[in-house]
Enzyme design. Structure first.
Site, PDB file in Angstrom:
ATOM      1  N   GLU A   1      -4.925   5.620  20.436  1.00 30.66           N
ATOM      2  CA  GLU A   1      -5.226   4.277  19.607  1.00 30.66           C
ATOM      3  C   GLU A   1      -5.954   3.386  20.580  1.00 30.66           C
ATOM      4  O   GLU A   1      -5.537   3.213  21.611  1.00 30.66           O
ATOM      5  CB  GLU A   1      -3.892   3.793  18.998  1.00 30.66           C
ATOM      6  CG  GLU A   1      -3.767   3.018  17.940  1.00 30.66           C
ATOM      7  CD  GLU A   1      -3.787   3.833  16.740  1.00 30.66           C
ATOM      8  OE1 GLU A   1      -4.036   4.956  16.654  1.00 30.66           O
ATOM      9  OE2 GLU A   1      -3.841   3.163  15.694  1.00 30.66           O
TER      10      GLU A   1
ATOM     11  N   LYS B   1       4.265   3.316  17.313  1.00 33.05           N
ATOM     12  CA  LYS B   1       2.961   3.539  16.587  1.00 33.05           C
ATOM     13  C   LYS B   1       2.266   2.348  16.732  1.00 33.05           C
ATOM     14  O   LYS B   1       2.666   1.348  16.180  1.00 33.05           O
ATOM     15  CB  LYS B   1       3.491   3.688  15.107  1.00 33.05           C
ATOM     16  CG  LYS B   1       2.473   4.159  14.104  1.00 33.05           C
ATOM     17  CD  LYS B   1       2.834   4.553  12.946  1.00 33.05           C
ATOM     18  CE  LYS B   1       1.669   5.139  11.985  1.00 33.05           C
ATOM     19  NZ  LYS B   1       0.720   4.179  11.559  1.00 33.05           N
TER      20      LYS B   1
ATOM     21  N   LYS C   1       8.022  13.198  17.157  1.00 33.90           N
ATOM     22  CA  LYS C   1       7.220  14.555  17.093  1.00 33.90           C
ATOM     23  C   LYS C   1       8.106  15.551  17.561  1.00 33.90           C
ATOM     24  O   LYS C   1       8.596  15.227  18.629  1.00 33.90           O
ATOM     25  CB  LYS C   1       6.044  14.389  17.720  1.00 33.90           C
ATOM     26  CG  LYS C   1       4.887  13.524  17.413  1.00 33.90           C
ATOM     27  CD  LYS C   1       3.882  13.264  18.383  1.00 33.90           C
ATOM     28  CE  LYS C   1       2.952  11.861  17.880  1.00 33.90           C
ATOM     29  NZ  LYS C   1       2.089  11.353  18.624  1.00 33.90           N
TER      30      LYS C   1
ATOM     31  N   GLU D   1       8.113   7.568  20.207  1.00 31.45           N
ATOM     32  CA  GLU D   1       7.082   6.581  20.921  1.00 31.45           C
ATOM     33  C   GLU D   1       6.508   5.646  19.766  1.00 31.45           C
ATOM     34  O   GLU D   1       6.660   5.917  18.694  1.00 31.45           O
ATOM     35  CB  GLU D   1       5.944   7.216  21.551  1.00 31.45           C
ATOM     36  CG  GLU D   1       4.715   7.627  20.459  1.00 31.45           C
ATOM     37  CD  GLU D   1       3.804   8.644  21.128  1.00 31.45           C
ATOM     38  OE1 GLU D   1       3.236   8.313  21.953  1.00 31.45           O
ATOM     39  OE2 GLU D   1       3.876  10.109  20.549  1.00 31.45           O
TER      40      GLU D   1
ATOM     41  N   TYR E   1       0.755  -1.086   0.006  1.00 32.24           N
ATOM     42  CA  TYR E   1      -0.024   0.110   0.007  1.00 32.24           C
ATOM     43  C   TYR E   1       0.834   1.349   0.019  1.00 32.24           C
ATOM     44  O   TYR E   1       0.757   2.249  -0.658  1.00 32.24           O
ATOM     45  CB  TYR E   1      -0.902  -0.124   1.224  1.00 32.24           C
ATOM     46  CG  TYR E   1      -2.138   1.296   1.363  1.00 32.24           C
ATOM     47  CD1 TYR E   1      -2.999   1.536   0.679  1.00 32.24           C
ATOM     48  CD2 TYR E   1      -1.242   2.186   2.137  1.00 32.24           C
ATOM     49  CE1 TYR E   1      -3.663   2.678   0.689  1.00 32.24           C
ATOM     50  CE2 TYR E   1      -2.072   3.336   2.251  1.00 32.24           C
ATOM     51  CZ  TYR E   1      -3.333   3.655   1.650  1.00 32.24           C
ATOM     52  OH  TYR E   1      -3.993   4.666   1.845  1.00 32.24           O
TER      53      TYR E   1
HETATM   54  S1  IVH Z   1       0.244  10.894  15.905  1.00 25.67           S
HETATM   55  C1  IVH Z   1      -1.579  14.305  12.854  1.00 25.67           C
HETATM   56  N1  IVH Z   1       1.252   8.790  17.310  1.00 25.67           N
HETATM   57  O1  IVH Z   1      -0.907   6.364  13.204  1.00 25.67           O
HETATM   58  C2  IVH Z   1      -1.524  12.853  13.330  1.00 25.67           C
HETATM   59  N2  IVH Z   1      -0.254   8.686  15.472  1.00 25.67           N
HETATM   60  O2  IVH Z   1      -0.608   7.303  10.319  1.00 25.67           O
HETATM   61  C3  IVH Z   1      -0.990  12.596  14.511  1.00 25.67           C
HETATM   62  N3  IVH Z   1      -0.865   6.100  15.323  1.00 25.67           N
HETATM   63  O3  IVH Z   1      -4.217   7.881  12.379  1.00 25.67           O
HETATM   64  C4  IVH Z   1      -0.821  11.262  14.710  1.00 25.67           C
HETATM   65  N4  IVH Z   1       0.269   5.344  17.213  1.00 25.67           N
HETATM   66  O4  IVH Z   1      -3.980   6.320  14.507  1.00 25.67           O
HETATM   67  C5  IVH Z   1       0.476   9.210  16.435  1.00 25.67           C
HETATM   68  N5  IVH Z   1       2.154   7.374  18.827  1.00 25.67           N
HETATM   69  C6  IVH Z   1       1.007   7.590  17.687  1.00 25.67           C
HETATM   70  C7  IVH Z   1       0.472   6.674  17.006  1.00 25.67           C
HETATM   71  C8  IVH Z   1      -0.317   6.904  16.061  1.00 25.67           C
HETATM   72  C9  IVH Z   1      -0.586   5.091  16.233  1.00 25.67           C
HETATM   73  C10 IVH Z   1      -1.687   6.244  14.363  1.00 25.67           C
HETATM   74  C11 IVH Z   1      -2.951   7.086  14.273  1.00 25.67           C
HETATM   75  C12 IVH Z   1      -2.872   7.715  13.056  1.00 25.67           C
HETATM   76  C13 IVH Z   1      -2.098   7.152  12.154  1.00 25.67           C
HETATM   77  C14 IVH Z   1      -1.238   7.945  11.305  1.00 25.67           C
END
Ligand code: IVH
Length: 697
Positions: free
Chosen positions: A188, A130, A304, A128, A50
């Site tokens: 999440e 994901k 971040k 952190e 993807y």
């Molecule tokens: S920050 C502006 N932190 O990944 C978006 N996302 O591809 C900021 N996700 O839809 C997202 N763990 O569902 C962030 N530690 C994490 C995350 C995380 C999983 C997911 C989230 C988001 C997707 C982004």
């Protein structure tokens, strides 16, 4: 001939016409994959595949910006939310993250940030895991949870408030005082591997579809119309950010996470602040190393920028923030070829199909087997030998087959036919109604089940042979001394060699051997019910063994009944078995199947050559109904039909399902029909339920 570009044509060699055609194809394809992923929770491509499609779309658009389509995936996030839930508009859109796949990508990201902000020194970043679950936005007004919404298309999600309220990790009220009036916590929702496996086991047992992975099962569990189902799924939540805030309680990402932590949420314990690219990459490697042991799925590390004022200055580009990036782990999915399908037989006789794969590396581990769960799963996915399949490995969980790549199916591939005999012992394998699992019926002789069966055979409530516990059974079996129940009783006489071998066994001196033989001798006489229980027939525990023994009385009657019952539902013998109070169809079928298997009968014959079976202590013969044939008909109000039957049998009566000249008593409740008429026709005595109770005591 149209100039259809191959997906492999390098972007810098595409003509404008080719680029336009490919962007169209990619928009359609990625849209389709988004829909499968977000709405159906049933992706058909790996994350890596993807990502590659999106990457190519981005590259073509970068070269031909004038060709960017309105429906391009770069212009939207996710897909429209699934139907069925109320829609919620997000006050602040829920966007997604750009990806980094290498250390260089991460270094470039950090440089980009510095360039944009014109910084001379490297700024701090948080790092952190994901989490591979689904994003959730939780809105609190005056400290109270008012809405829980899924991401949906990023602008509008689904209102799953009632469901998220069942999660232990989601507070209904924020902790602390002086809170901003509006607080939106984002994070999440995920499912742990443990809970995922348990859920799939329950699903399989209930003949419900199993989920492909924890992410899908978390999504499926959250999209339940009945919150009590969500509650039973034990979902978890990690907070990682926020949406609308009427006030900002901190100035950094890390400060905000501490604040959210103090409000009663769980934030990931692996969250760190880093001051160099090296430190970021170290966190990445540390987390990657711990990945398999975390107990939940993660698919990368998110970095971040720590200072929020700088985040604001950086802002967003199309669908993702410029101040954050997801550093992905190498894919844990892969495609490979199914070389064969093996059927494994478990200790309890369950037949489990396993795909034998052309070995392939998945997330750094070579995989050559993957589970196919059960017969229905193979049929549902239509997995055939020779097929190319997508497989997935999640943590330490056994790899599984996600689906077939149909385009790669060889012409010669034929639908897989699940065997109806046990591949280990050749006995027939049956599937009970309402069961997902097919089982071998050769309980006594099937090597896959023998140790388990022997262990059961000698256990306390069965033959109860002292000195022959689980460990000894295992050891004797391994040495070929005891392979089936009869062997226990021929052990001593069989040969002196066995005796010598036994005495040589560590901690198993002459005395122990003598004691063991004495214990075995003592059990050469056994009551019928204990023998029946010891056979380990499915659904026949101690209670049912007693019912059977009581009904047939002695071994010969029991065996005659069983042989005849094997002729099927139409036979009188099967009807008789089925009519025994407390037995019923499932048990009757299991017993009949057991005796239908010749190999079981032979093993039982060998055993019966060695032992003596005592008739069941007869049911009471001093009761007024002893020896009488009783039929129950119509509704009973004070007890269930089964209770009544069991009671009658305890008192020595024979319970039958139909009225004939031989019937002695008919107990008729309200609604009794033809049986009551038959009773009158044959002049059989009819009792009301109360009269029966008075008679039976
Ligand atoms: S920050 C502006 N932190 O990944 C978006 N996302 O591809 C900021 N996700 O839809 C997202 N763990 O569902 C962030 N530690 C994490 C995350 C995380 C999983 C997911 C989230 C988001 C997707 C982004």
């Amino acid at each position: 001939m149209a100039t259809r570009p191959s997906p492999l044509t390098p972007v810098d060699r595409l003509t404008e016409e080719q680029a336009a055609a490919e962007l169209k194809r990619l928009a359609r394809l990625i849209g389709e994959h988004d829909r499968r992923y977000y709405q159906e929770d049933a992706p058909t491509v790996t994350d890596a595949e993807y990502d590659a499609l999106r990457q190519r779309n981005n590259e073509i658009e970068a070269r031909f910006p004038e060709l960017i389509r309105k429906d391009s995936p770069s212009q939207r996030v996710g897909a429209a939310p699934a139907r069925g839930f109320k829609k919620v508009r997000h006050a602040v859109p829920m966007l997604s993250l750009d990806n980094a796949f290498s250390d260089e990508d991460v270094a470039e990201f950090a440089e980009r940030v510095m360039r944009f902000l014109k910084l001379a020194d490297m700024p701090a970043f948080t790092a952190e895991p994901k989490i591979d679950g689904l994003s959730m936005s939780l809105r609190y007004e005056n400290g109270e949870l008012v809405t829980g919404a899924t991401r949906g298309d990023g602008e509008e999600g689904e209102d799953v408030t009632a469901n998220v309220k069942t999660l232990d990790d989601i507070p209904h009220k924020l902790k602390g005082r002086g809170l901003p009036e509006i607080v939106e916590v984002r994070g999440e929702v995920y499912m742990t591997h443990d809970n995922f496996l348990k859920l799939n086991k329950r699903q399989a047992e209930a003949d419900e579809p199993v989920y492909a992975n924890p992410r899908n099962s978390a999504a499926g569990s959250l999209r339940q119309k009945d919150p009590s189902i969500t509650a039973s799924r034990n979902l978890k939540f990690f907070a990682y950010g926020w949406g609308e805030m009427s006030d900002m309680p901190a100035e950094t990402q890390s400060g905000m996470m501490e604040w959210i932590d103090a409000r009663g949420f769980r934030i990931n314990p692996l969250l760190k602040t880093c001051k160099s690219v090296e430190a970021m990459l170290k966190v990445y490697r540390d987390i990657e190393e711990r990945r398999a042991k975390l107990g939940y799925d993660i698919d990368g590390v998110v970095y971040k920028l720590d200072r929020l004022d700088w985040q604001t200055r950086l802002g967003f580009i199309s669908r993702s923030p410029r101040w954050a990036i997801a550093h992905k782990f190498p894919a844990e999915k892969a495609t490979t070829v199914v070389n064969g399908i093996d059927i494994q037989v478990g200790r309890t006789g369950a037949l489990t199909p396993v795909a034998k794969l052309e070995p392939v590396t998945v997330g750094g581990v070579v995989v050559s087997n993957a589970t196919l769960h059960n017969e229905d799963e193979i049929a549902r996915k239509d997995v055939r030998i020779g097929d190319t399949v997508t497989i997935q490995r999640a943590g330490d969980v056994i790899p599984q087959v996600l689906g077939v790549v149909l385009e790669k199916r060889p012409k010669s591939a034929k639908p897989y036919k699940f065997p109806d005999t046990c591949p280990v012992c050749g006995s027939h394998a049956v599937r009970e109604e309402g069961e997902a699992v097919r089982r071998c019926t050769g309980g006594l002789i099937c090597p896959a089940q023998q140790v388990e069966r022997l262990r059961h055979f000698v256990s306390r409530d069965a033959f109860d042979i002292e000195g022959l516990g689980e460990k000894q059974v295992q050891a004797f079996y391994a040495e070929g001394l005891i392979m089936e129940p009869a062997d226990i009783f021929t052990l001593e006489q069989r040969n002196r060699r066995a005796r010598r071998k036994l005495e040589e066994r560590e901690g198993y001196g002459e005395t122990s051997v003598r004691n063991l033989f004495a214990a075995i001798e003592q059990r050469r006489r056994i009551p019928l019910n204990k023998l029946i229980y010891a056979l380990g027939i499915r659904h026949v525990g101690e209670g049912n063994a007693k019912l059977l023994a009581r009904h047939y009385g002695d071994l010969d009657a029991f065996l005659d009944g069983m042989m005849a019952a094997g002729k099927g539902h139409a036979s009188e013998a099967w009807q008789e078995l089925n009519d025994i109070g407390g037995i019923g169809e499932v048990v009757a079928d299991a017993v009949a199947e057991f005796f239908k298997e010749k190999k079981n009968r032979e093993a039982l014959d060998r055993l019966l050559d060695e032992i003596e079976v005592e008739p069941m202590e007869q049911a009471r013969s001093d009761s007024p109904v002893a020896g009488k044939t009783v039929v129950f008909t119509g509704a009973l109000e004070k007890m269930t039909r089964n209770e009544a039957k069991a009671q009658a049998e305890r008192l020595g009566a024979k319970v039958s399902g139909s009225v004939s000249k031989k019937t002695d008593l008919v107990v008729a409740g309200p609604g009794a029909g033809s049986k009551l008429a038959d009773a009158q026709k044959f002049g059989v005595k009819v009792l009301s339920e109360d009269e029966w109770i008075a008679l039976a005591g």
